[in-house]
Design a protein around this motif. Structure first.
Motif, mmCIF file in Angstrom:
data_model
loop_
_atom_site.group_PDB
_atom_site.id
_atom_site.type_symbol
_atom_site.label_atom_id
_atom_site.label_comp_id
_atom_site.label_asym_id
_atom_site.label_seq_id
_atom_site.Cartn_x
_atom_site.Cartn_y
_atom_site.Cartn_z
ATOM 1 N N TYR A 121 0.041 3.566 8.515
ATOM 2 C CA TYR A 121 0.151 3.800 7.075
ATOM 3 C C TYR A 121 -0.298 2.513 6.381
ATOM 4 O O TYR A 121 -0.521 1.490 7.050
ATOM 5 C CB TYR A 121 1.567 4.228 6.665
ATOM 6 N N LEU A 164 0.676 -0.158 4.666
ATOM 7 C CA LEU A 164 1.204 -1.509 4.899
ATOM 8 C C LEU A 164 0.865 -1.999 6.310
ATOM 9 O O LEU A 164 0.396 -3.118 6.512
ATOM 10 C CB LEU A 164 2.719 -1.505 4.676
ATOM 11 N N VAL A 205 -3.530 -4.381 -1.356
ATOM 12 C CA VAL A 205 -3.048 -3.029 -1.066
ATOM 13 C C VAL A 205 -4.031 -2.001 -1.639
ATOM 14 O O VAL A 205 -4.355 -1.004 -0.987
ATOM 15 C CB VAL A 205 -1.650 -2.834 -1.705
ATOM 16 N N TYR A 233 -6.018 1.013 0.425
ATOM 17 C CA TYR A 233 -5.779 2.436 0.152
ATOM 18 C C TYR A 233 -7.014 3.143 -0.387
ATOM 19 O O TYR A 233 -7.250 4.298 -0.066
ATOM 20 C CB TYR A 233 -4.606 2.605 -0.816
ATOM 21 N N ARG A 244 11.256 2.065 0.733
ATOM 22 C CA ARG A 244 10.105 2.070 -0.177
ATOM 23 C C ARG A 244 10.523 2.402 -1.608
ATOM 24 O O ARG A 244 9.715 2.885 -2.419
ATOM 25 C CB ARG A 244 9.057 3.082 0.297
ATOM 26 N N ARG A 300 10.140 6.104 -2.319
ATOM 27 C CA ARG A 300 8.816 6.735 -2.253
ATOM 28 C C ARG A 300 8.493 7.149 -0.816
ATOM 29 O O ARG A 300 9.053 6.597 0.137
ATOM 30 C CB ARG A 300 7.741 5.756 -2.735
ATOM 31 N N SER A 301 7.538 8.072 -0.718
ATOM 32 C CA SER A 301 7.155 8.552 0.617
ATOM 33 C C SER A 301 6.165 7.592 1.253
ATOM 34 O O SER A 301 5.586 6.743 0.581
ATOM 35 C CB SER A 301 6.471 9.922 0.485
ATOM 36 N N ARG A 357 2.632 7.515 3.516
ATOM 37 C CA ARG A 357 1.485 8.381 3.818
ATOM 38 C C ARG A 357 0.868 7.872 5.105
ATOM 39 O O ARG A 357 0.308 6.769 5.124
ATOM 40 C CB ARG A 357 0.487 8.314 2.674
ATOM 41 N N CYS A 391 1.501 5.678 -3.028
ATOM 42 C CA CYS A 391 1.339 4.900 -1.791
ATOM 43 C C CYS A 391 1.336 3.403 -2.082
ATOM 44 O O CYS A 391 2.018 2.621 -1.404
ATOM 45 C CB CYS A 391 0.019 5.256 -1.124
ATOM 46 N N VAL A 392 0.547 3.026 -3.070
ATOM 47 C CA VAL A 392 0.402 1.601 -3.372
ATOM 48 C C VAL A 392 1.729 1.010 -3.812
ATOM 49 O O VAL A 392 2.175 -0.040 -3.318
ATOM 50 C CB VAL A 392 -0.683 1.386 -4.462
ATOM 51 N N LEU A 393 2.400 1.687 -4.730
ATOM 52 C CA LEU A 393 3.677 1.154 -5.234
ATOM 53 C C LEU A 393 4.740 1.159 -4.138
ATOM 54 O O LEU A 393 5.577 0.261 -4.066
ATOM 55 C CB LEU A 393 4.141 1.967 -6.453
ATOM 56 N N GLY A 394 4.684 2.182 -3.272
ATOM 57 C CA GLY A 394 5.633 2.224 -2.152
ATOM 58 C C GLY A 394 5.435 1.051 -1.219
ATOM 59 O O GLY A 394 6.389 0.387 -0.801
ATOM 60 N N ASP A 395 4.168 0.766 -0.890
ATOM 61 C CA ASP A 395 3.853 -0.378 -0.013
ATOM 62 C C ASP A 395 4.304 -1.690 -0.645
ATOM 63 O O ASP A 395 4.862 -2.565 0.041
ATOM 64 C CB ASP A 395 2.346 -0.444 0.248
#
Lengths: 111, 394
Positions: free
Chosen positions: A26, A28, A44, A48, A71, A74-75, A77, B39-43
């Motif tokens: 994923y 990170l 980041v 992505y 997170r 948050r999910s 991916r 995704c970006v904010l989660g990371d």
């Protein structure tokens, strides 16, 4: 069979990172893997958007997990390589091998 | 006991209604794919939590900000590349707004005032000093500039008398000239200091002609007035304004008044605390004083008399001023004699000259058959030149 997509150097690096990480790929993790191997800190957003592009090309597919407290709710991916992605990697490997063929020890020309 | 650990995220600024951070809402507004934003904010949240534990909250936040800055171009490019026409339009609009805002901020920064660097007088032609003709307190006119030459709007300036005549200078820059003399005044604003020479020339009165007569087409003439100082003598150094009410009739330039068109107007002379109006009459040049139209109230005839010459001109019936102005200032007028049924006096009982500018001026009442006789006279000039003016009373 469709012609394998031509990959940019960062696309190739990201695709290889996904291949290396397997089910744990994923954003990170991919970014850390790339930073460790290439020795450069990527943003980041850059990682992505590249993954998004690879997915749009059909070389990756993604799966969204349940929201995770780590997170901030948050999910995650996660990405996996598709058949087309595997073929693109193989094609890139062949291209690289062909380019390197015949190159012996590289010595700089005397100044 | 259970310890609750709060996972930091960019949703620290959550909107309670929608559950989305400002950052997330902004990115969505400009058309970035919501899944990508998530995704970006989660990371970022995940890694910031890890970095907070190992490096401290401040460094973790700095890293987060750096990542946000570096990621923004990629996210915007992605929005443009994968977004629909509406999303692209939204993105362009958002970028336009940001561009305008940045331009505004840049302009504001460029135009902002710096600290005081220079003090200048706000008057033109003040190299030799600032002339003050006022008796009452008057503000010393100064501008304070920053090092880029921008004029500061409300600078703090401190004034003091440094040397010279004992004039009164208030800290705020009000000068009171009770005596005539020169003084040096020091103005200080921040690091900027300026010394300036103040020429106190108090004026207590302006003496002027009540009116000035001009003939259309004649060269400009000096305004007939002078200012009186504390000792009763004329003051030469003056600063003030001279305003012509109707510039189509006459204009003022370089201490001279010039006739433009036939008509009447006023000149307002203001020096120090004193102000005075002066009538200006521009006469129409005619060939004869007879058969004048009703609207021809201010007329003039040229006079040119060689030695031994005489001129006899018929005068219209009615009341009028009859005046003579020489072609060149201070030249002696011809001999003027009124003949026939006409009676004249030196004034009409209302208008008087405070400072005569015409060499000759009579108020007359004539009946039919009256005339004026002009003779060269015995003034020694080979030729007498000027204009005879006739200004009909209403």
């Amino acid at each position: 069979m469709a012609t394998p997509s031509r990959l940019g150097s960062f696309e190739l690096a990201a695709l290889l990172a996904v291949a290396r990480l397997g089910h744990g790929a994923y954003g990170l993790a991919i970014r850390r893997d790339l930073s460790d191997r290439i020795g450069r800190e990527y943003s980041v957003g850059a990682v992505y958007t590249t993954l998004q592009r690879l997915e749009a090309k059909g070389l990756l597919k993604s799966h969204t997990t349940d929201p995770l407290p780590v997170r901030g709710g948050r999910s995650r991916r996660t990405f996996t390589i598709t058949g087309a992605g595997s073929r693109a990697l193989r094609a890139a490997e062949r291209d690289a091998a062909a380019l390197w063929a015949g190159v012996g020890t590289i010595r700089p020309e005397p100044a | 006991m259970t310890k609750t650990v709060r996972i930091p995220s960019l949703e620290d600024s959550n909107d309670a209604t929608h559950g989305r951070s400002v950052t997330e809402r902004l990115l969505r507004i400009v058309g970035v794919d919501p899944a990508l934003v998530d995704c970006v904010l989660g990371d970022l949240a995940e890694e910031r939590a890890e970095r907070s534990a190992t490096q401290g909250a401040v460094l973790a936040w700095l890293w987060c900000i750096e990542q946000a800055v570096r990621s923004t171009p990629h996210l915007l490019l992605s929005a443009y590349r994968y977004g629909g026409p509406a999303a692209r339009l939204r993105l362009c609009a958002a970028l336009g707004v940001v561009g305008i805002a940045l331009a505004g901020i840049g302009t504001a920064i460029a135009l902002r005032d710096g600290p005081p660097a220079r003090i200048i007088t706000a008057l033109a032609n003040s190299e030799a000093g600032i002339v003050v003709n006022n008796i009452n307190p008057v503000q010393l006119p100064l501008h304070v500039l920053d090092k880029r030459g921008h004029r500061l709007k409300s600078p703090r300036v401190h004034f003091e008398r440094a040397s010279g005549a004992p004039i009164s200078v208030s800290p705020s820059g009000e000068i009171t000239c009770r005596v005539a003399g020169d003084a040096i005044v020091r103005a200080t604003s921040g690091a900027a200091t300026q010394e300036m020479k103040v020429l106190c020339r108090p004026v207590i009165d302006i003496r002027e002609s009540s009116w000035i007569d001009l003939v259309a087409g004649d060269p400009p003439r000096e305004l007939p007035f002078y200012a009186v100082g504390l000792n009763g003598e004329a003051v030469d150094e003056l600063r003030g304004t001279i305003l012509v009410t109707d510039s189509t009739v006459a204009t003022y330039d370089g201490n001279m008044i010039r006739a433009r068109n036939v008509g009447r107007t006023h000149v307002l002379i203001k020096v120090g605390d004193q102000a005075t109006p002066m009538s200006v009459v521009v006469h129409e040049l005619v060939q004869s004083f007879e058969s004048l139209r009703p609207n021809q109230s201010d007329v003039a005839r040229r006079v040119r008399l060689a030695m031994g010459d005489t001129l006899r001109w018929a005068l219209p019936p009615g009341a009028f001023w009859l005046k003579y102005i020489p072609q060149r200032a201070s030249e002696t007028p011809p001999t003027i004699t009124l003949e026939g049924n006409v009676g004249c006096s030196s004034g009409d009982g209302v208008r008087t000259y405070r400072m005569p500018v015409e060499e000759y001026g009579k108020y007359c009442v004539a009946k039919s058959g009256a005339s004026v006789l002009l003779a060269h006279g015995a003034n020694g000039l080979p030729v007498v030149e000027g204009s005879l003016l006739l200004q009909r009373a209403p």
